[in-house]
Every structure is written in structure tokens, then in C-alpha cells.
Design a protein around this motif. Structure first.
Motif, mmCIF file in Angstrom:
data_model
loop_
_atom_site.group_PDB
_atom_site.id
_atom_site.type_symbol
_atom_site.label_atom_id
_atom_site.label_comp_id
_atom_site.label_asym_id
_atom_site.label_seq_id
_atom_site.Cartn_x
_atom_site.Cartn_y
_atom_site.Cartn_z
ATOM 1 N N TYR A 173 0.827 -1.218 0.000
ATOM 2 C CA TYR A 173 0.000 0.000 0.000
ATOM 3 C C TYR A 173 0.856 1.261 0.000
ATOM 4 C CZ TYR A 173 -3.068 3.663 1.810
ATOM 5 O OH TYR A 173 -3.741 4.837 1.986
ATOM 6 N N PHE A 174 1.852 1.318 0.891
ATOM 7 C CA PHE A 174 2.651 2.537 0.990
ATOM 8 C C PHE A 174 3.654 2.662 -0.147
ATOM 9 C CE2 PHE A 174 1.317 2.214 5.539
ATOM 10 C CZ PHE A 174 0.621 3.417 5.577
ATOM 11 N N CYS A 175 4.117 1.550 -0.696
ATOM 12 C CA CYS A 175 4.975 1.636 -1.882
ATOM 13 C C CYS A 175 4.205 2.260 -3.038
ATOM 14 C CB CYS A 175 5.500 0.257 -2.264
ATOM 15 S SG CYS A 175 6.890 -0.317 -1.268
ATOM 16 N N GLU A 176 2.950 1.862 -3.179
ATOM 17 C CA GLU A 176 2.125 2.446 -4.239
ATOM 18 C C GLU A 176 1.800 3.910 -3.934
ATOM 19 O OE1 GLU A 176 -2.211 1.721 -6.439
ATOM 20 O OE2 GLU A 176 -1.392 0.207 -5.090
ATOM 21 N N LYS A 177 1.518 4.213 -2.680
ATOM 22 C CA LYS A 177 1.160 5.584 -2.306
ATOM 23 C C LYS A 177 2.310 6.551 -2.524
ATOM 24 C CE LYS A 177 -0.495 8.347 1.621
ATOM 25 N NZ LYS A 177 -0.983 8.322 3.024
ATOM 26 N N TYR A 178 3.527 6.135 -2.169
ATOM 27 C CA TYR A 178 4.687 7.026 -2.256
ATOM 28 C C TYR A 178 5.579 6.733 -3.459
ATOM 29 C CZ TYR A 178 3.330 8.188 2.529
ATOM 30 O OH TYR A 178 2.640 8.588 3.646
ATOM 31 N N ALA A 179 5.094 5.897 -4.387
ATOM 32 C CA ALA A 179 5.861 5.556 -5.590
ATOM 33 C C ALA A 179 7.247 5.024 -5.229
ATOM 34 C CB ALA A 179 5.975 6.775 -6.512
ATOM 35 N N LYS A 180 7.278 4.076 -4.299
ATOM 36 C CA LYS A 180 8.525 3.451 -3.856
ATOM 37 C C LYS A 180 8.555 1.995 -4.306
ATOM 38 C CE LYS A 180 9.958 6.883 -1.013
ATOM 39 N NZ LYS A 180 11.277 7.535 -1.057
ATOM 40 N N ASP A 181 9.751 1.430 -4.281
ATOM 41 C CA ASP A 181 9.922 0.012 -4.595
ATOM 42 C C ASP A 181 10.783 -0.581 -3.489
ATOM 43 O OD1 ASP A 181 10.042 -2.459 -5.781
ATOM 44 O OD2 ASP A 181 11.654 -1.909 -7.172
ATOM 45 N N LYS A 182 10.136 -1.162 -2.473
ATOM 46 C CA LYS A 182 10.837 -1.637 -1.281
ATOM 47 C C LYS A 182 10.490 -3.102 -1.013
ATOM 48 C CE LYS A 182 12.348 2.549 0.065
ATOM 49 N NZ LYS A 182 13.730 2.908 0.412
ATOM 50 N N ASN A 236 1.732 2.115 11.027
ATOM 51 C CA ASN A 236 2.583 3.305 11.128
ATOM 52 C C ASN A 236 4.055 2.945 10.978
ATOM 53 O OD1 ASN A 236 0.294 4.838 11.555
ATOM 54 N ND2 ASN A 236 0.509 4.864 13.779
ATOM 55 N N PHE A 237 4.426 1.791 11.545
ATOM 56 C CA PHE A 237 5.804 1.322 11.444
ATOM 57 C C PHE A 237 6.193 1.061 9.985
ATOM 58 C CE2 PHE A 237 8.106 -2.680 10.781
ATOM 59 C CZ PHE A 237 9.364 -2.331 11.268
ATOM 60 N N ILE A 238 5.303 0.412 9.232
ATOM 61 C CA ILE A 238 5.602 0.122 7.836
ATOM 62 C C ILE A 238 5.707 1.410 7.033
ATOM 63 C CG2 ILE A 238 4.800 -1.049 5.748
ATOM 64 C CD1 ILE A 238 5.740 -2.936 7.965
ATOM 65 N N GLU A 239 4.845 2.369 7.309
ATOM 66 C CA GLU A 239 4.922 3.643 6.589
ATOM 67 C C GLU A 239 6.257 4.325 6.842
ATOM 68 O OE1 GLU A 239 2.378 7.761 5.826
ATOM 69 O OE2 GLU A 239 1.808 6.422 7.461
ATOM 70 N N ARG A 240 6.682 4.374 8.107
ATOM 71 C CA ARG A 240 7.987 4.989 8.405
ATOM 72 C C ARG A 240 9.118 4.231 7.720
ATOM 73 N NH1 ARG A 240 5.769 5.212 13.690
ATOM 74 N NH2 ARG A 240 7.055 3.441 14.344
ATOM 75 N N SER A 241 9.028 2.913 7.715
ATOM 76 C CA SER A 241 10.081 2.115 7.092
ATOM 77 C C SER A 241 10.183 2.400 5.600
ATOM 78 C CB SER A 241 9.797 0.619 7.312
ATOM 79 O OG SER A 241 9.766 0.304 8.681
ATOM 80 N N VAL A 242 9.046 2.518 4.937
ATOM 81 C CA VAL A 242 9.047 2.802 3.499
ATOM 82 C C VAL A 242 9.616 4.183 3.222
ATOM 83 C CG1 VAL A 242 7.536 3.229 1.511
ATOM 84 C CG2 VAL A 242 7.159 1.221 2.951
ATOM 85 N N VAL A 243 9.240 5.148 4.045
ATOM 86 C CA VAL A 243 9.659 6.535 3.818
ATOM 87 C C VAL A 243 11.128 6.747 4.177
ATOM 88 C CG1 VAL A 243 9.309 8.929 4.562
ATOM 89 C CG2 VAL A 243 7.340 7.464 4.094
ATOM 90 N N MET A 244 11.588 6.129 5.264
ATOM 91 C CA MET A 244 12.893 6.468 5.816
ATOM 92 C C MET A 244 14.016 5.523 5.411
ATOM 93 S SD MET A 244 12.112 9.194 7.323
ATOM 94 C CE MET A 244 13.723 9.510 8.029
ATOM 95 N N SER A 245 13.722 4.309 4.952
ATOM 96 C CA SER A 245 14.805 3.393 4.595
ATOM 97 C C SER A 245 15.556 3.928 3.382
ATOM 98 C CB SER A 245 14.241 1.997 4.309
ATOM 99 O OG SER A 245 13.284 2.042 3.275
ATOM 100 N N MET A 246 16.862 3.657 3.358
ATOM 101 C CA MET A 246 17.712 4.261 2.329
ATOM 102 C C MET A 246 17.757 3.444 1.045
ATOM 103 S SD MET A 246 20.915 5.680 4.563
ATOM 104 C CE MET A 246 20.666 6.891 5.860
ATOM 105 N N GLY A 247 17.909 2.143 1.167
ATOM 106 C CA GLY A 247 18.032 1.307 -0.009
ATOM 107 C C GLY A 247 16.706 0.679 -0.402
ATOM 108 N N ARG A 248 16.762 -0.193 -1.414
ATOM 109 C CA ARG A 248 15.553 -0.888 -1.840
ATOM 110 C C ARG A 248 15.117 -1.898 -0.800
ATOM 111 N NH1 ARG A 248 13.864 -5.451 -4.894
ATOM 112 N NH2 ARG A 248 11.996 -4.957 -6.089
ATOM 113 N N GLN A 249 16.074 -2.551 -0.175
ATOM 114 C CA GLN A 249 15.753 -3.522 0.864
ATOM 115 C C GLN A 249 15.638 -2.814 2.217
ATOM 116 O OE1 GLN A 249 17.670 -7.494 0.621
ATOM 117 N NE2 GLN A 249 19.036 -6.523 -0.855
ATOM 118 N N ILE A 250 14.577 -3.114 2.940
ATOM 119 C CA ILE A 250 14.381 -2.538 4.273
ATOM 120 C C ILE A 250 15.135 -3.426 5.257
ATOM 121 C CG2 ILE A 250 12.698 -1.907 6.042
ATOM 122 C CD1 ILE A 250 10.673 -1.469 3.820
#
Length: 474
Positions: A338-347, A371-385
Motif C-alpha cells: 500500500y505505501f509503496c504504491e502511495k509514495y511511488a517506492k519500490d521496497k 505506522n511502522f511500515i509507513e515509516r520504514s518505506v519513507v525512511m529506509s535508504m536502499g531498496r531492501q528494508i
């Protein structure tokens, strides 16, 4: 449709590039994906020979030549020059080139399947992710039902089965469970599954309004009923739910002197606006929820027993997340998508991160996990969390391995592996220091629950803490 056209249509719908050569290396078939990769019209490419790309330097090796010479399938990487990109960047792709022989054992055609390496990596991570999820749940991720409910565990499957059954009737339902377990989501599921789904689900949180406003919100008021009232009066939520469903969340917070009026509305299906002299009939279905034990509140005389019995015709208890471990990883994957799609991320999660997520008790339940998953998607640096990406979000962090070795023994290799991954990914010292700053400030804010106390403990200013809180979404 003839057989030849049928198979051509199938090949043309492959997501991988496909081409077929004759015995001289001339293109006799190309599918849409291969045309897109070369950015060439089909009628033009079918006049090419595979050696034309080698002669112009657009490819570094002609894999078909090896197939012709050795008469066997060849799987190789091939660098293709992207002539459309700035700087003519080379794109690496994997080519599976297979010979097709005639009755004399000579190569009649070559069938080649082409897949860019970045796509291959993406599919690998998808497959790895699905495998890791199934290892926790014992089966592939369960489907997400209406309202975002994931029911892999027996406890949640029972909840959904009960909710689906009671949705068909108008009996009052009392949904109980700790904060964050998803009581409103289950209420939405009941409403959406009921004959009343064409009408609105009206929701009010009884703890969000003071007593005088709560009564006005529930029952409405007439013109001039009190100072500040709207000139034309206002319909209450009971009226707005006419024909639909009224959901009273945190009903345990409802003031005792208002409970009698609510009970009368439930029993008689009539309401009387504040300042009105006449009653009005309303047709609604009542759902309510509580994060406290209403029976205990009845014993403490903080909740009317007659209202409690009227609300709890059908009780549904939602178990906390720590009691339904089988739901944790499917939920995490659902929120990740959900959050990858919302923020156009690939994690994607690493196995160690999934171990940490699964081992944690989640006192804030599904809300905390989301909330934890959202922060992880937004704040993680690489593709892999990675574990280090999430270590500041879960306190305390359990050992990332379920092996029988001690937490320290298991954690040290994980950290070393993480540092190696960071070096390989090109994470700079500045980026790592920012990560450490984020984790340290985040921990202080969680510990003290106050920016001034956190600033004092970290020996800095409160404004500095607030800047970092905003910068790191803490």
C-alpha cells in the motif's frame, strides 16, 4: 483463429522479449516486448539480420553465433547499447537462446528469450519476498478482504465469519478489543456486508467530544436551542444514519447521564432533538465498540447495565496482534504494498527484518504496525528494508534471527552483514550519520514523550529537536 496465429498471439503477450531467427540469423518473428526494448517498428526489424547489431556496435556479443556453432542452448548476459539515453548507456540483459533442429539435425531456427537484468532482479526479489512470507504463514499470503482485513490466523477468521453472519440481520453488535486492533475496520466490514450497505455508515468517537457537544452531535438540535446553535438547527447522527448504520466507537467513554437517552433511542428507534417538542422515527442499525471491559464498568457503576445488555446482543472480540502471530507478516506485506504504491517506492523486507517484525509484540496492534511500515518505506535508504532501518522504530529490538544462539551472537553477524550491504550499496558516511541521528533522537522522543525533556537529555535545544523531528518524520 488458426494454430499459427494462436501461438503468435501467446508469444506477443509475453512480458519478456522474444525473437525467432532463421538459419541465417534473419529475424522472422519478434514480439511486442522485444520491439519496445529496441524502440524499433516491427516492419523495420524484420528486415534486419542479428549480425547488423553486432556490426554497428549496439551489442557486445552475438549469442546466436555460439548457438549456430555449438548446436546447443546458450544462456548469457549481453550488453545492449541504449542509443536513446544520454551518454549511450549500456543495458545488461539475460538472453536464453535455444536452437530448433530440422529432421537432419541442422539448426532451422533459433528461439531467444530476452530479459533485462533490472527486471530479473525485480522478479527475484518478488519471489524471495513471497517465499519469506509463506515461511511465516505456512501458506501463501491470504487475500485481503473488504476493508483491508487480513485473516490468516484462526482468531481473525473466526471474527470475519461471525461478522459476515451477523451482517445479514439488524442485531446490535458490540466489538471489543485493545486500541489499534481494527474495530472500526470490522464495523465497516459488517456494514458493507449488510443489506444496509447502500446507505451510509455514520461513525462517531464518543471520546473525542465533550458531553454537551456529544449530545448535540448524536441527537441534533432545533433552531435557537442554545447559544451558538446553527440558525436552521442541525440533524444529529442518529438521523443521518436513517436507513444505514450508526457506529459508536469508544462507547465506554459515553457520560452516564447521556446513556439513558441513547438507550431509549435504541429501544424505541425514535429520537428527540435538543430544544424539540416532538420525537422523530429513525431506522438504523447500531454497532458499537469499546477498548475497556464494559462489565467491569457496570460493576463500578460507570456504565448502565441495561444499555450494556442492549449493546452486547452479538459480542465480537478482536484478538490483539500478539495473539495472532500468523497475521503479522501478511499484514506487513499488505501495508508495504500500500505505501509503496502511495509514495511511488519500490521496497522489500530482508529476512532478518521480517524476523524482527514477527518477533515483536506490537502493543499498539495493527495501528502501530501500519505506522511502522509507513515509516520504514519513507525512511529506509536502499531498496531492501534492513534491520538497521527499523531498529529505531521498535523498542526493544528482538534478535533478528530465530536460531537458538544468543541474541548478541545472532545480532553481531547481522550488523556486519548490514555494514557490508551498505558498502556495496554505496551508503556514504554522511547518510549513515544521519541515520544514527534519526535513531537516537527518535529513541529520546519515545522515551521522554516530550521534546523539552528529550532536548535536555541529549544536551541540545528544543528547537533543534523539533527540526530533526520534522526532518525525519519522527
Amino acid at each position: 483463429m488458426n494454430e499459427g496465429h494462436f501461438f503468435e498471439t501467446i508469444l506477443d503477450n509475453f512480458t519478456d522479449g522474444v525473437y525467432i531467427l532463421d538459419d541465417k540469423g534473419n529475424y522472422i518473428f519478434v514480439n511486442s516486448a522485444y520491439l519496445q526494448s529496441l524502440n524499433m517498428p516491427k516492419d523495420v526489424l524484420l528486415h534486419y539480420n542479428v549480425h547488423d547489431f553486432l556490426d554497428t556496435g549496439q551489442i557486445d556479443v552475438c549469442i546466436s553465433d555460439i548457438v549456430y556453432q555449438e548446436k546447443r542452448q546458450v544462456v548469457m548476459f549481453q550488453d545492449v547499447l541504449d542509443t536513446l539515453s544520454y551518454g549511450r548507456k549500456a543495458i545488461r540483459q539475460m538472453v536464453i537462446s535455444t536452437p530448433i533442429f530440422d529432421e537432419d539435425g541442422e539448426i532451422r531456427n533459433i528461439l531467444a528469450v530476452v530479459r533485462p537484468l533490472d527486471k530479473l532482479n525485480s522478479l527475484y526479489y518478488q519471489a524471495s519476498q513471497s517465499t519469506m512470507v509463506s515461511e511465516f504463514s505456512g501458506s501463501p499470503p491470504s487475500p485481503v478482504t473488504g476493508g483491508g482485513i487480513v485473516a490468516e490466523s484462526n482468531g481473525m477468521r473466526t471474527v470475519l465469519a461471525t461478522a459476515a453472519t451477523v451482517a445479514e440481520v439488524d442485531s446490535a453488535v458490540l466489538i471489543t478489543g485493545e486500541s489499534g486492533t481494527g474495530k472500526e475496520v470490522v464495523a465497516q466490514f459488517v456494514h458493507d456486508s449488510s443489506p444496509r450497505h447502500v446507505k451510509p455508515l455514520v461513525v462517531i468517537n464518543c471520546a473525542s467530544l465533550p458531553e454537551n457537544l456529544l449530545e448535540a452531535e448524536l441527537f441534533g438540535y432545533e433552531k435557537g436551542a442554545f447559544t451558538g446553535a446553527a440558525p436552521g438547527g442541525k440533524a444529529g447522527l442518529f438521523e443521518e444514519a436513517d436507513g444505514g448504520t450508526l457506529f459508536l466507537d469508544e462507547i465506554n467513554s459515553m457520560p452516564v447521564n447521556l446513556q439513558g437517552k441513547v438507550l431509549r433511542a435504541i429501544e424505541t428507534k425514535t429520537i428527540q432533538r435538543i430544544g424539540a417538542t416532538k420525537v422523530k422515527k429513525v431506522d438504523f442499525r447500531l454497532l458499537s465498540a469499546t477498548n475497556e471491559d464494559l462489565e467491569r464498568l457496570v460493576e463500578e457503576k460507570r456504565f448502565r447495565p441495561d444499555l450494556y445488555y442492549r449493546l452486547a446482543v452479538i459480542p465480537i472480540r478482536i484478538p490483539p496482534l500478539r495473539e495472532r502471530k500468523a497475521d503479522i507478516i501478511p499484514l506487513a506485506q499488505h501495508f508495504l504494498n500500500y505505501f509503496c504504491e502511495k509514495y511511488a517506492k519500490d521496497k522489500v523486507f530482508t529476512q532478518q527484518t521480517l524476523n524482527v517484525i514477527h518477533a515483536y509484540d506490537w502493543p499498539g496492534n495493527v495501528r502501530e504496525l501500519k505506522n511502522f511500515i509507513e515509516r520504514s518505506v519513507v525512511m529506509s535508504m536502499g531498496r531492501q528494508i534492513e534491520v538497521l532501518d527499523v531498529s529505531s522504530f521498535i523498542d526493544p529490538v528482538p534478535p533478528p534471527s530465530s536460531s537458538p544462539v544468543s541474541g548478541r551472537q545472532a545480532y553481531a553477524p547481522a550488523i556486519d552483514a548490514q555494514y557490508e550491504q551498505m558498502l556495496t550499496s554505496g551508503v556514504s558516511l554522511e547518510q549513515y550519520l544521519e541515520r544514527c541521528e534519526r535513531e537516537y533522537v527518535g529513541y529520546a522522543l519515545r522515551k521522554f514523550q516530550n521534546s523539552y525533556k528529550a532536548a535536555d537529555a541529549l544536551k541540545t535545544s528544543q528547537s533543534s529537536i523539533m527540526r530533526r523531528k520534522k526532518k525525519y518524520f519522527l
